[in-house]
Design a protein around this motif. Structure first.
Motif, short mmCIF file in Angstrom:
data_model
loop_
_atom_site.label_atom_id
_atom_site.label_comp_id
_atom_site.label_asym_id
_atom_site.label_seq_id
_atom_site.Cartn_x
_atom_site.Cartn_y
_atom_site.Cartn_z
N SER A 322 0.72 -1.35 -0.06
CA SER A 322 -0.16 -0.04 0.09
C SER A 322 0.84 1.13 -0.02
N SER A 323 2.23 1.17 -0.21
CA SER A 323 2.82 2.27 -0.12
C SER A 323 3.68 2.82 -1.04
N MET A 324 3.69 1.92 -2.39
CA MET A 324 4.26 2.41 -3.73
C MET A 324 3.77 3.76 -4.13
N SER A 325 2.44 3.81 -4.30
CA SER A 325 1.86 4.89 -4.86
C SER A 325 2.26 6.21 -4.14
N SER A 326 2.30 6.18 -2.91
CA SER A 326 2.55 7.66 -1.87
C SER A 326 3.86 8.08 -2.29
N ILE A 327 4.74 7.33 -2.30
CA ILE A 327 6.25 7.64 -2.74
C ILE A 327 6.13 8.03 -4.15
N CYS A 328 5.69 7.49 -4.95
CA CYS A 328 5.77 8.06 -6.49
C CYS A 328 5.01 9.31 -6.66
N VAL A 329 3.89 9.50 -5.95
CA VAL A 329 3.26 10.96 -5.80
C VAL A 329 4.29 12.10 -5.28
N VAL A 330 4.81 11.50 -4.31
CA VAL A 330 6.01 12.63 -3.52
C VAL A 330 7.02 12.81 -4.60
N LEU A 331 7.70 11.88 -5.25
CA LEU A 331 8.52 12.23 -6.49
C LEU A 331 8.09 13.11 -7.51
N GLY A 332 6.83 12.72 -7.93
CA GLY A 332 6.21 13.87 -8.76
C GLY A 332 5.69 15.07 -8.23
N LEU A 333 5.76 15.35 -7.04
CA LEU A 333 5.44 16.65 -6.27
C LEU A 333 7.05 17.29 -6.25
N VAL A 334 8.14 16.62 -6.07
CA VAL A 334 9.35 17.11 -6.03
C VAL A 334 9.73 17.56 -7.35
N ALA A 335 9.33 16.77 -8.48
CA ALA A 335 9.80 17.31 -9.86
C ALA A 335 8.88 18.31 -10.24
N MET A 336 7.63 18.48 -9.91
CA MET A 336 6.85 19.66 -10.17
C MET A 336 7.30 20.95 -9.31
N ALA A 337 7.71 20.85 -8.29
CA ALA A 337 8.33 21.99 -7.49
C ALA A 337 9.70 22.49 -8.34
N PHE A 338 10.47 21.70 -8.65
CA PHE A 338 11.68 22.10 -9.57
C PHE A 338 11.10 22.91 -10.83
N HIS A 339 10.07 22.40 -11.49
CA HIS A 339 9.49 22.85 -12.72
C HIS A 339 8.86 24.40 -12.40
N ILE A 340 8.27 24.43 -11.12
CA ILE A 340 7.67 25.51 -10.90
C ILE A 340 8.88 26.74 -10.77
N LEU A 341 9.97 26.53 -10.22
CA LEU A 341 11.07 27.17 -9.79
C LEU A 341 11.59 27.82 -11.14
N TYR A 342 11.70 26.67 -12.04
CA TYR A 342 12.30 27.16 -13.43
C TYR A 342 11.41 28.08 -14.07
N ALA A 343 10.24 27.74 -13.98
CA ALA A 343 9.31 28.68 -14.64
C ALA A 343 9.45 30.24 -14.05
N LEU A 344 9.49 30.48 -12.62
CA LEU A 344 9.78 31.61 -11.96
C LEU A 344 11.15 32.02 -12.77
N LEU A 345 12.19 31.35 -12.58
CA LEU A 345 13.25 31.82 -13.19
C LEU A 345 13.24 32.43 -14.64
N ARG A 346 12.59 31.70 -15.32
CA ARG A 346 12.68 32.21 -16.76
C ARG A 346 11.66 33.40 -16.78
N LYS A 347 10.75 33.58 -16.07
CA LYS A 347 10.25 34.72 -15.92
C LYS A 347 10.74 35.98 -15.63
N HIS A 348 11.58 35.63 -14.62
CA HIS A 348 12.55 36.95 -13.89
C HIS A 348 14.02 37.10 -14.74
#
Length: 359
Positions: A322-348
């Motif tokens: 019951s734990s595999m999907s939870s970790i995969c979602v967390v990794l997805g959130l980590v990747a999305m956080a970096f993508h948001i950071l890069y989008a903000l840097l591009r805008k700036h």
């Protein structure tokens, strides 16, 4: 505002997709999802055992087959072993593995129900203590362990690829050598590169004659150098190729020709003008490079036996029902956080210019 809404919707759809795909293994069944087989001694009858397991009924008393609620075979198997008089409890294998959308839907619904109604992200069994640990308590520790080498490795990859790409543009001879090394690294599998780094650490230890580097995780001691170099090396290969093309493009622009004609050296032009103008190319490749870094991190953690976010997914000793999907979602959130950071840097940092039509 509409743009933010679209990106939020895309993020939600991405996380839902990660959650569904991380449970895809539940679709493949090799055992009966609603049966268990038990062996009892003379102190208890099958009828009595069935009464002590609510929701079960006898299918074949002679063979010790019990029907249990759909999907709860593993839970009932464990419960049966705690009952006095039960000698053995096991699952019932199928003649051949099957694809079951019903069981896949059942497990996904169960996880969603546990997540939203109970806040239960799942559990796993710690390979060292053999105790069950809740994912909610383990995720912060896994994330901290992974970030200790992931973030420094990614920063080093950005710096290394930028400096090497600029160095390769100073003279044609240096560029030819570095491009050849780049072509060689591109052709090697990530797994092979990680193994080479690990072998290098082993031979360094032998050459020095005493302990130098930690190769695998031992208890709470976590290797740093091997996953750090892996994360730094593999994404930097991708970023180097992109920057080399971008720098060559900029070196052919009129402003570079003018700057060189005014007496500026090639090195001065590269660092003062070209580097600033390839920033957009760097920020464009960073999302892909970060994804590569996450994949490399997972492989490195698996090889080194590290119980971080990536190692948890790959290593069989950490995987739970019951734990595999939870970790995969967390990794997805980590990747999305970096993508948001890069989008903000591009805008700036990236300056966009638009032509205005004359009236």
């Amino acid at each position: 505002m509409k743009s933010i809404g679209r990106w939020l919707l895309l993020g939600v759809i991405t996380l839902i997709g990660i959650f569904l795909l991380s449970n895809i293994r539940q679709m493949f069944l090799s055992v009966q999802p609603d049966q268990i087989k038990v062996t009892v001694n003379a102190s208890i009858s099958m009828q009595k055992l069935s009464e002590m397991l609510p929701g079960s009924r006898i299918l074949n008393e002679k063979n010790g087959l019990l029907e249990v609620p759909y999907g709860k075979y593993f839970e009932y198997q464990g419960t049966a072993m705690t009952i006095k008089g039960v000698l053995r409890s096991s699952v019932v294998p199928l003649d051949a593995p099957i694809i079951s959308w019903r069981y896949y839907t059942y497990t996904v619904k169960a996880q969603v129900k546990n997540l939203f109604l109970r806040g239960d992200l799942g559990k796993y069994r710690d390979p060292y203590t053999r105790k069950e640990v809740t994912i909610a308590h383990a995720i912060p520790q896994m994330l901290l362990k992974t970030c200790t080498y992931f973030i420094p490795g990614l920063v080093l990859a950005i710096m290394l690829s930028t400096l090497v790409a600029l160095w390769a543009s100073v003279t044609k001879r240096i560029g030819a050598v570095l491009d050849g090394i780049h072509a060689l690294l591109v052709g090697l599998p990530d797994f092979f590169l990680i193994v080479l780094i690990q072998l290098g650490a082993i031979y360094a230890t032998k050459f020095v004659g005493h302990y130098v580097l930690l190769i695998v995780q031992v208890g709470n001691r976590t290797p740093f150098l091997i996953p750090f170099l892996t994360i730094a090396l593999i994404p930097s290969v991708t970023m180097y190729g992109t920057l080399r093309v971008a720098i060559k493009r900029e070196l052919g622009q009129d402003y570079v020709v003018t700057a060189l004609a005014k007496g500026l050296t090639r090195r001065e032009v590269l660092f003062s003008h070209v580097l600033r103008n390839v920033m957009e190319d760097m920020l464009a490749i960073l999302p892909k490079a970060t994804t590569l870094a996450l994949a490399s991190m997972a492989v490195a953690e698996a090889i080194c036996g590290i119980g971080g976010l990536g190692g948890f997914i790959i290593l069989p000793t950490y995987q739970g029902i019951s734990s595999m999907s939870s970790i995969c979602v967390v990794l997805g959130l980590v990747a999305m956080a970096f993508h948001i950071l890069y989008a903000l840097l591009r805008k700036h940092f990236v300056v966009r210019t638009e032509e205005v039509a004359g009236v």
